[in-house]
Design an enzyme around this catalytic site. Structure first.
Site, short mmCIF file in Angstrom:
data_model
loop_
_atom_site.label_atom_id
_atom_site.label_comp_id
_atom_site.label_asym_id
_atom_site.label_seq_id
_atom_site.Cartn_x
_atom_site.Cartn_y
_atom_site.Cartn_z
N ARG A 12 36.80 62.05 44.34
CA ARG A 12 35.74 61.47 45.39
C ARG A 12 34.95 60.04 45.05
O ARG A 12 33.85 59.52 45.54
CB ARG A 12 34.81 62.25 45.92
N LYS B 127 36.81 45.22 48.58
CA LYS B 127 37.92 45.73 49.36
C LYS B 127 39.10 46.12 48.45
O LYS B 127 39.43 45.65 47.49
CB LYS B 127 38.71 44.79 50.20
N GLU C 297 43.96 29.75 47.84
CA GLU C 297 42.61 30.29 48.17
C GLU C 297 41.43 29.67 48.06
O GLU C 297 40.59 29.68 48.86
CB GLU C 297 42.49 31.72 47.43
N LYS D 47 32.09 33.77 47.96
CA LYS D 47 32.46 34.78 48.34
C LYS D 47 31.43 35.82 48.08
O LYS D 47 31.32 36.83 49.16
CB LYS D 47 33.94 35.16 47.62
N GLU E 261 32.59 43.59 57.08
CA GLU E 261 33.22 42.73 58.09
C GLU E 261 32.74 42.74 59.29
O GLU E 261 33.64 43.06 60.48
CB GLU E 261 34.63 42.87 57.77
N ARG F 235 31.74 37.78 57.46
CA ARG F 235 33.19 37.93 56.38
C ARG F 235 34.28 37.61 57.24
O ARG F 235 35.46 37.25 56.44
CB ARG F 235 33.20 39.25 55.91
N ASN G 57 39.17 35.17 56.84
CA ASN G 57 40.49 35.15 57.13
C ASN G 57 40.95 33.89 57.66
O ASN G 57 42.35 33.89 58.12
CB ASN G 57 40.41 36.00 58.43
N HIS H 276 44.66 33.39 57.08
CA HIS H 276 45.17 34.71 56.80
C HIS H 276 45.93 35.39 58.00
O HIS H 276 46.80 36.30 57.85
CB HIS H 276 44.27 35.58 55.99
N HIS I 208 49.41 36.35 56.71
CA HIS I 208 49.96 37.67 56.56
C HIS I 208 51.15 38.00 57.38
O HIS I 208 52.22 38.62 56.92
CB HIS I 208 48.97 38.53 57.27
N HIS J 199 51.53 35.41 48.43
CA HIS J 199 50.50 35.41 49.40
C HIS J 199 49.76 34.08 49.38
O HIS J 199 49.51 33.52 50.65
CB HIS J 199 49.38 36.24 48.82
N1 LIG Z 1 40.78 42.73 48.05
C1 LIG Z 1 40.69 41.43 48.39
O1 LIG Z 1 39.95 41.17 48.98
C2 LIG Z 1 42.00 40.62 48.45
C3 LIG Z 1 41.76 39.42 48.81
C4 LIG Z 1 42.83 38.49 48.38
C5 LIG Z 1 44.11 39.06 48.12
N2 LIG Z 1 44.31 40.33 47.96
C6 LIG Z 1 45.61 40.90 47.32
O2 LIG Z 1 45.82 40.18 46.09
C7 LIG Z 1 47.07 40.34 45.89
C8 LIG Z 1 47.73 38.98 45.46
O3 LIG Z 1 47.04 39.08 44.15
P1 LIG Z 1 47.70 38.14 42.98
O4 LIG Z 1 48.35 36.95 43.58
O5 LIG Z 1 46.69 38.14 41.90
O6 LIG Z 1 49.05 39.09 42.63
P2 LIG Z 1 49.42 39.92 41.51
O7 LIG Z 1 48.60 40.91 41.01
O8 LIG Z 1 50.87 40.32 41.83
O9 LIG Z 1 49.64 38.95 40.17
C9 LIG Z 1 50.54 37.75 40.49
C10 LIG Z 1 51.73 37.97 39.13
O10 LIG Z 1 51.22 37.50 38.16
C11 LIG Z 1 51.29 38.35 36.99
N3 LIG Z 1 49.92 37.76 36.27
C12 LIG Z 1 48.66 38.23 36.51
N4 LIG Z 1 47.99 37.75 35.46
C13 LIG Z 1 48.63 37.08 34.75
C14 LIG Z 1 48.48 36.40 33.49
N5 LIG Z 1 47.10 36.21 33.29
N6 LIG Z 1 49.38 35.65 32.83
C15 LIG Z 1 50.68 35.84 33.46
N7 LIG Z 1 51.00 36.43 34.35
C16 LIG Z 1 49.84 37.16 35.16
C17 LIG Z 1 51.25 39.59 37.60
O11 LIG Z 1 52.15 40.39 36.56
C18 LIG Z 1 52.26 39.22 38.91
O12 LIG Z 1 53.32 39.35 38.52
C19 LIG Z 1 47.75 40.69 47.54
O13 LIG Z 1 48.29 42.01 47.34
C20 LIG Z 1 46.66 40.54 48.41
O14 LIG Z 1 46.59 41.39 49.30
C21 LIG Z 1 43.14 41.17 48.24
#
Ligand SMILES: NC(=O)c1ccc[n+]([C@@H]2O[C@H](COP(=O)([O-])OP(=O)(O)OC[C@H]3O[C@@H](n4cnc5c(N)ncnc54)[C@H](O)[C@@H]3O)[C@@H](O)[C@H]2O)c1
Length: 360
Positions: free
Chosen positions: A121, A143, A185, A227, A237, A241, A245, A248, A252, A265
């Site tokens: 929990r 999130k 972003e 942010k 949201e 907030r 988007n 997005h 998406h 992404h």
């Molecule tokens: N929670 C939220 O508010 C929010 C907001 C935006 C995006 N997201 C989510 O975030 C995700 C995308 O995040 P991301 O782009 O960080 O992807 P990711 O976590 O998949 O990282 C991208 C790649 O980089 C590698 N990597 C990470 N750090 C590294 C480093 N320091 N050196 C070398 N390689 C490294 C990872 O292994 C992976 O292969 C999506 O799933 C998206 O939906 C969430």
């Protein structure tokens, strides 16, 4: 070192941003409730580069990490993985006081955050973001989520961390395509909220972001602060907030059409921003020159700016229907009136198809 506070309900948490070293300031006392033991969730790539140095730093803070690794990439963000991680935590003897540390990009952050919110929990959570995207965006705001076959992030919770510990040095090993994703972003924050971010982001070399440490640091700080302000004013949201988007809704949808491993992404968001900005321009409310401004910046950073030839508008609109941000009858799309100023536009599916056809 920069410290930014985020309000989450009655509490608040710090984002601590460092350029020299992973330093965290005061350590939240909840991190020591299981005798200093924490479950650190990461992916195999991040582990290869940064696990040892990070666990060494944690040890200096009196935290002993039990490590669980997942495969890198969006495919790890699935419901089955939540169960697997919870079972591994149990096998390692975790209890309701054992904190989770998420070391990685947005995938690890979203997944580990969801597990932390559900395990017994809910247990305390700390984010250590290692991608630019995670540092400027995904680690902030609470999130969490995993994807369903029907769409992205459809299963999730709000689970604010105790802290976000950001060290720019992690970006040294980040591939340029991933740096570009974070810059995409960052541009979003420039258009929706904080215009100076645009010049900072466009001045960064995706092949070597640490070559301009001052610009990189200032950009990460400004995006994190933007942010933090937005989510502090609207945690769940209900209003402000929604501006996050921008780019997005269609971004998406594009990820969904193309498959999550064909396009990052951030690349999808770059194209999404371009399409949504054109919709906004064609509605007649946007100051002249902004579409061209975005296009120039995307080109300079090596990000895509138009819909791939093999994706049709109909496919995009169909995919956008699955987006959870669609209200019953219409699509709410964030438009830009002027740099830093947003508007909300409503379209039915038919109107959206027509408007997109007219603007491409
Ligand atoms: N929670 C939220 O508010 C929010 C907001 C935006 C995006 N997201 C989510 O975030 C995700 C995308 O995040 P991301 O782009 O960080 O992807 P990711 O976590 O998949 O990282 C991208 C790649 O980089 C590698 N990597 C990470 N750090 C590294 C480093 N320091 N050196 C070398 N390689 C490294 C990872 O292994 C992976 O292969 C999506 O799933 C998206 O939906 C969430």
């Amino acid at each position: 070192m920069k410290r930014i506070r985020v309000r989450a309900g009655n509490q608040n948490y710090p984002i601590v941003i460092h350029s020299n070293q992973l330093r965290v300031g005061r350590i939240p006392k909840q991190l020591h409730t299981d005798g200093g033991r924490v479950i650190l969730i990461t992916d195999k790539t991040v582990a290869k580069f940064h696990l040892k140095s990070t666990t060494d730093r944690l040890e200096k803070m009196g935290l002993r990490a039990e490590v669980i690794t997942v495969r890198p990439g969006e495919r790890s963000k699935r419901p089955g993985m939540v169960v697997r991680l919870a079972q591994e935590m149990l096998a390692k003897g975790a209890n309701r006081k054992t904190p989770v540390v998420a070391l990685g990009g947005g995938v690890v952050g979203d997944l580990a955050g969801l597990v932390a919110s559900l395990f017994m929990r809910g247990v305390p959570l700390v984010h250590i973001p290692t991608t630019l995207l995670a540092q400027v965006d995904s680690s902030i705001g609470g999130k969490t989520g995993v994807d369903l076959p029907e769409g992205k992030n459809l299963l999730g919770t709000f689970w604010p961390p105790l802290a976000v510990w950001t060290w720019l040095g992690y970006l040294k090993t980040l591939p340029p395509r991933r740096v570009r994703e974070g810059l995409s972003e960052a541009l979003k924050y420039g258009y929706i909220y904080d215009p100076p971010v645009l010049e900072l982001a466009t001045g960064i070399d995706p092949r070597n972001p640490l070559a301009t440490p001052d610009a990189l640091g200032a950009m990460v700080e400004r995006c994190a602060a933007a942010k933090a302000e937005i989510v502090s004013r609207d945690e769940r949201e209900g209003g402000l907030r929604e501006i996050l988007n921008f780019g997005h809704t269609l971004g998406h949808a594009l990820e969904r059409v193309m498959g999550y491993h064909q396009i990052t992404h951030g690349e999808a968001v770059a194209i999404g921003m371009m399409l949504e900005l054109k919709l906004s321009r064609n509605s007649g409310h946007t100051e002249p020159g902004i579409v061209e401004d975005l296009k120039e910046r995307l080109v300079k950073l090596g990000l895509p700016h138009h819909l791939p030839d093999n994706v049709t508008i109909q496919e995009l609109v169909d995919a956008a229907r699955h987006d959870k941000k669609k209200t019953r009858n219409d699509f709410r799309i964030i438009g830009i009136r002027d740099v830093g100023k947003t508007e909300i536009m409503n379209f039915t599916a038919a109107e959206l198809s027509r408007a997109l056809s007219a603007s491409i």
